[in-house]
Structure formats: structure tokens, C-alpha cells
Design a protein around this motif. Sequence first.
Motif, PDB file in Angstrom:
ATOM      1  N   LEU A 240       0.590  -0.876  -0.054  1.00  0.00           N
ATOM      2  CA  LEU A 240       0.025  -0.034   0.145  1.00  0.00           C
ATOM      3  C   LEU A 240       0.541   1.270   0.223  1.00  0.00           C
ATOM      4  N   ARG A 241       0.383   2.233  -1.104  1.00  0.00           N
ATOM      5  CA  ARG A 241       1.542   3.161  -0.967  1.00  0.00           C
ATOM      6  C   ARG A 241       0.014   3.994  -1.195  1.00  0.00           C
ATOM      7  N   ILE A 242       1.015   5.954  -0.383  1.00  0.00           N
ATOM      8  CA  ILE A 242       0.015   6.664  -0.618  1.00  0.00           C
ATOM      9  C   ILE A 242       0.693   8.070  -0.341  1.00  0.00           C
ATOM     10  N   ILE A 243       0.380   8.969  -1.177  1.00  0.00           N
ATOM     11  CA  ILE A 243       0.536  10.005  -1.615  1.00  0.00           C
ATOM     12  C   ILE A 243      -0.410  10.944  -0.230  1.00  0.00           C
ATOM     13  N   ASP A 244       0.459  11.727   0.051  1.00  0.00           N
ATOM     14  CA  ASP A 244      -0.600  12.514   1.336  1.00  0.00           C
ATOM     15  C   ASP A 244      -0.792  14.168   0.756  1.00  0.00           C
ATOM     16  N   ALA A 245      -1.907  14.681   0.494  1.00  0.00           N
ATOM     17  CA  ALA A 245      -2.780  16.375   0.555  1.00  0.00           C
ATOM     18  C   ALA A 245      -2.943  16.707   1.012  1.00  0.00           C
ATOM     19  N   SER A 246      -2.533  16.421   2.795  1.00  0.00           N
ATOM     20  CA  SER A 246      -2.957  16.926   3.589  1.00  0.00           C
ATOM     21  C   SER A 246      -2.238  18.223   4.538  1.00  0.00           C
ATOM     22  N   ALA A 247      -0.948  17.864   4.412  1.00  0.00           N
ATOM     23  CA  ALA A 247       0.304  18.331   4.573  1.00  0.00           C
ATOM     24  C   ALA A 247      -0.043  19.936   3.915  1.00  0.00           C
ATOM     25  N   PRO A 248       1.265  20.815   5.097  1.00  0.00           N
ATOM     26  CA  PRO A 248       1.277  22.001   4.701  1.00  0.00           C
ATOM     27  C   PRO A 248       2.385  21.749   3.222  1.00  0.00           C
ATOM     28  N   LEU A 249       1.827  22.440   2.624  1.00  0.00           N
ATOM     29  CA  LEU A 249       3.009  22.374   0.946  1.00  0.00           C
ATOM     30  C   LEU A 249       3.738  21.315   0.017  1.00  0.00           C
ATOM     31  N   ALA A 250       2.487  20.751   0.701  1.00  0.00           N
ATOM     32  CA  ALA A 250       2.500  19.205   0.247  1.00  0.00           C
ATOM     33  C   ALA A 250       2.592  19.053  -1.462  1.00  0.00           C
ATOM     34  N   ARG A 251       2.666  19.850  -2.238  1.00  0.00           N
ATOM     35  CA  ARG A 251       3.694  19.466  -3.129  1.00  0.00           C
ATOM     36  C   ARG A 251       4.380  19.617  -3.486  1.00  0.00           C
ATOM     37  N   LEU A 252       5.247  20.847  -3.130  1.00  0.00           N
ATOM     38  CA  LEU A 252       6.710  21.104  -3.393  1.00  0.00           C
ATOM     39  C   LEU A 252       7.364  20.210  -2.610  1.00  0.00           C
ATOM     40  N   ARG A 253       6.425  19.788  -1.045  1.00  0.00           N
ATOM     41  CA  ARG A 253       7.484  18.080  -0.435  1.00  0.00           C
ATOM     42  C   ARG A 253       7.559  17.567  -0.838  1.00  0.00           C
ATOM     43  N   LEU A 254       6.518  17.417  -1.267  1.00  0.00           N
ATOM     44  CA  LEU A 254       6.608  15.762  -2.631  1.00  0.00           C
ATOM     45  C   LEU A 254       7.635  15.615  -3.426  1.00  0.00           C
ATOM     46  N   VAL A 255       7.683  16.904  -3.664  1.00  0.00           N
ATOM     47  CA  VAL A 255       8.843  17.232  -5.724  1.00  0.00           C
ATOM     48  C   VAL A 255      10.492  16.865  -4.979  1.00  0.00           C
ATOM     49  N   GLY A 256      10.539  17.526  -3.857  1.00  0.00           N
ATOM     50  CA  GLY A 256      11.627  17.708  -3.264  1.00  0.00           C
ATOM     51  C   GLY A 256      12.346  16.577  -2.809  1.00  0.00           C
ATOM     52  N   ALA A 257      11.145  15.391  -2.185  1.00  0.00           N
ATOM     53  CA  ALA A 257      11.322  14.269  -1.215  1.00  0.00           C
ATOM     54  C   ALA A 257      11.993  13.630  -2.441  1.00  0.00           C
ATOM     55  N   VAL A 258      11.278  13.727  -3.571  1.00  0.00           N
ATOM     56  CA  VAL A 258      12.080  13.045  -4.683  1.00  0.00           C
ATOM     57  C   VAL A 258      12.659  13.343  -5.202  1.00  0.00           C
ATOM     58  N   LEU A 259      13.224  14.723  -5.296  1.00  0.00           N
ATOM     59  CA  LEU A 259      14.573  14.734  -6.463  1.00  0.00           C
ATOM     60  C   LEU A 259      16.069  14.995  -5.434  1.00  0.00           C
ATOM     61  N   THR A 260      15.477  15.230  -3.797  1.00  0.00           N
ATOM     62  CA  THR A 260      16.184  14.843  -2.884  1.00  0.00           C
ATOM     63  C   THR A 260      17.112  13.302  -2.536  1.00  0.00           C
ATOM     64  N   GLY A 261      16.101  12.298  -2.880  1.00  0.00           N
ATOM     65  CA  GLY A 261      16.456  10.756  -2.555  1.00  0.00           C
ATOM     66  C   GLY A 261      15.937  11.033  -0.629  1.00  0.00           C
ATOM     67  N   ARG A 262      15.467  11.530  -0.463  1.00  0.00           N
ATOM     68  CA  ARG A 262      14.633  11.698   0.929  1.00  0.00           C
ATOM     69  C   ARG A 262      12.849  11.046   1.110  1.00  0.00           C
ATOM     70  N   LEU A 263      12.530  10.291  -0.245  1.00  0.00           N
ATOM     71  CA  LEU A 263      11.152  10.232  -0.107  1.00  0.00           C
ATOM     72  C   LEU A 263      10.635   9.113   0.939  1.00  0.00           C
ATOM     73  N   GLY A 264      11.374   8.384   1.314  1.00  0.00           N
ATOM     74  CA  GLY A 264      11.064   7.803   2.358  1.00  0.00           C
ATOM     75  C   GLY A 264      11.016   7.899   3.614  1.00  0.00           C
ATOM     76  N   ARG A 265      11.533   9.532   3.935  1.00  0.00           N
ATOM     77  CA  ARG A 265      11.214  10.273   5.376  1.00  0.00           C
ATOM     78  C   ARG A 265      10.441  11.351   5.103  1.00  0.00           C
ATOM     79  N   SER A 266       9.404  11.568   3.866  1.00  0.00           N
ATOM     80  CA  SER A 266       8.781  12.757   3.712  1.00  0.00           C
ATOM     81  C   SER A 266       7.382  12.346   4.345  1.00  0.00           C
ATOM     82  N   ARG A 267       6.363  13.477   5.411  1.00  0.00           N
ATOM     83  CA  ARG A 267       5.566  13.025   5.631  1.00  0.00           C
ATOM     84  C   ARG A 267       3.918  12.906   4.476  1.00  0.00           C
ATOM     85  N   VAL A 268       4.972  13.890   3.864  1.00  0.00           N
ATOM     86  CA  VAL A 268       3.856  13.294   2.570  1.00  0.00           C
ATOM     87  C   VAL A 268       3.271  11.996   1.093  1.00  0.00           C
ATOM     88  N   TYR A 269       4.773  11.299   1.798  1.00  0.00           N
ATOM     89  CA  TYR A 269       4.104   9.559   1.843  1.00  0.00           C
ATOM     90  C   TYR A 269       4.874   8.882   2.333  1.00  0.00           C
TER      91      TYR A 269
END
Length: 345
Positions: A240-269
Motif C-alpha cells: 500500500l502506497r499513498i501520496i498525502d495531500a493534507s500536509a502544508p506545502l504538500a506538492r512542493l515537499r513531495l517533489v523536493g523529497a523525490v529529487l533529493t532522495g528523501r522520499l522514504g522519510r517524507s510525511r507526504v509519502y
Amino acid sequence: MPRRPWVPARASPASAWAPALPEGEGLTVVVNARSGPGNHSDLLAVLRADLPRAEVVEVGPADDLAAALTTAASKSRVLGIAGGDGSINTAARVALARGMPLAVFPAGTLNHFATDLGLVGAGDSVQAVREGSAVAVDLGRADGISAVFDRFSRIFVNTASLGGSPDMVAVRERFERRIGKWPAMMIALCWVLRHEPPFDVEIDAERRRVWLIFVGNGVYRPDGFAPTYRNRLDESLLDLRIIDASAPLARLRLVGAVLTGRLGRSRVYEQRTVERVLISSRAPGPLPFACDGEVTEGVERIVITPSGARLIVYRPRRLGDGGVPVPGARRPLARTFSRRGAEAG
């Protein structure tokens, strides 16, 4: 993203339920002419030369694939399908309903399921049918209520998804053969975040606002938005994988986590392994739903579990019991990908 291992996914041996057909007698192969590049002349030549007593049925754009498979199954010992993952999904439903083994001949664009099995081309499937070698694989199952409040049930061999995920897969697959999976995934992610609004759901009774929900039949690798392969096909678990949209600045945080390789520690994912997931729509309309990349009717409520029934699928004995290659086995060809980031879930 990690390199995809050339070792096929492990699965439970099941040759006792798969008859050996040295010349193909008792096998009917339905060829979906709409799958992949659309020119299957080489595949047809292999089938007619190597399995001369098998029946081959070509299904064109105006034909009903499910009806052709049902007719083929009614007069055969073994059902064969030549097509992509969507075609295999349809064939799996028919084979499972009749309790018969399935022979898969890769003929789609990406052939995710066949690649997990270790089937590189039609020759691998021919060998397995001739020697009567097969494995038992898990299926996912989705039961729910559709947008018109009808009950429905679907199985899936690879993945199910809700929300913008079907669009994300379509955009990614449109580009990945030309520019690679990682750049294509980024294009698809940005497209979904820009064009798809988040939606309100309940996931196991918890109210959530999300963009995407992905459910894999088995545990996929790597983590993130480009799940590519499985190590096992018989785990009876869901990814099960979920992209959360409730966190502040969710779009920006998500793209930033993917680009920096920190997706596994992101609250958005969020990613976890489950045995069951219940999803209910809290949006004004139904949720887009797809099985194995094929978009179906929208859903109001859905429960997704391992099916409990296993599908018998032919796979060459040279891969070894449970998918472990034996000495001297030919190394399958597979495209490779690179990866960064910590593993999550």
C-alpha cells in the motif's frame, strides 16, 4: 532506483497441475492484436512452428477479448494469452473461473507480469508448455460498490490504484521507453500534481485527503512512485502506497523529497505492507479505479485483499523451483534502472 535483478521472482512450484503438451495439443492461444506494437507475425510463427497442434485465435480491435478467451477455455485443457498486462488480467479471470492453467506469451508494451515470471519471449513459454513446468502465483482481489451502486469484483495480477494513479501510470509509460523510467516518473508526478485535485477518502476508517493510492499484489521494489518488480509472487500480501495531500506545502515537499532522495522519510509519502485495506470515497463523486493499468468504473467503496486463490502459470523448469535459476540457465534480458534514497515501509 535500484537495478532490477535478473533473477525472476520466486513462486510456488505447481507443475503437478500443468500438463505437458509437447506439440501443443489441448492448448488454445488467444492473440490480442491490439497489444504492444501490434505486429505479432514473429510470435505467430513461433507458435505454429514449435507448438503445431495448438490452436491460435487472433482477436482484432473490433472483437471481444473476454468472449474469445471464454470460448477458447471451453474447448481446451490449457488457456494461452498473447498480450500485455491488461490482456493477461482478462485471461487470468477466465482461467481461474475454470480452474485451468494459463500460458502467458509476452506481447505487450512493458510486460510487467511476464518479466516478473522470468518470461523473456515466446520461446520461454513454449519450453514451459512442452515440459509441463508451472508455478502458482497470488492474485489481488478488489470487491466493492461502483459509482452506480452495483456490487463488483475484480482480480489483478500486478496492481490496483485509485485517484490520479491511473493517469500517472499512463503518462509515465508514454515517455519511459524514450527517456527512461526515472525522468518519465518525474514528468508523470508533476503532471498529476498540477492537473489532478486531491480527494477525500477513508482508509481503514481513517479520514484522509490524498492524491494517489497504489496497491500492489505482493511487495514491490523500489519504494517511491515507480514500483517496478517483485521478489516473490506468493507472499499473500499487499503493498500500500499513498501520496498525502493534507500536509502544508504538500506538492512542493513531495517533489523536493523525490529529487533529493528523501522520499522514504517524507510525511507526504506513506508506504506499508498490509493484508487488507478498506477504502471509501468521501468526495462528491466516485473515485477513478484501475486494475493492471486498465481503468474501470468509478468506485464508492472498495476492499482490497489477496485473492486466496492462486493462478497456475507456465514457467520453464530451467529457472529452478521457486524461481531460483539453475546452473547454466540463460540470463534473461531486462532493462535496468538506477536508484537513490532510503527504503521505506
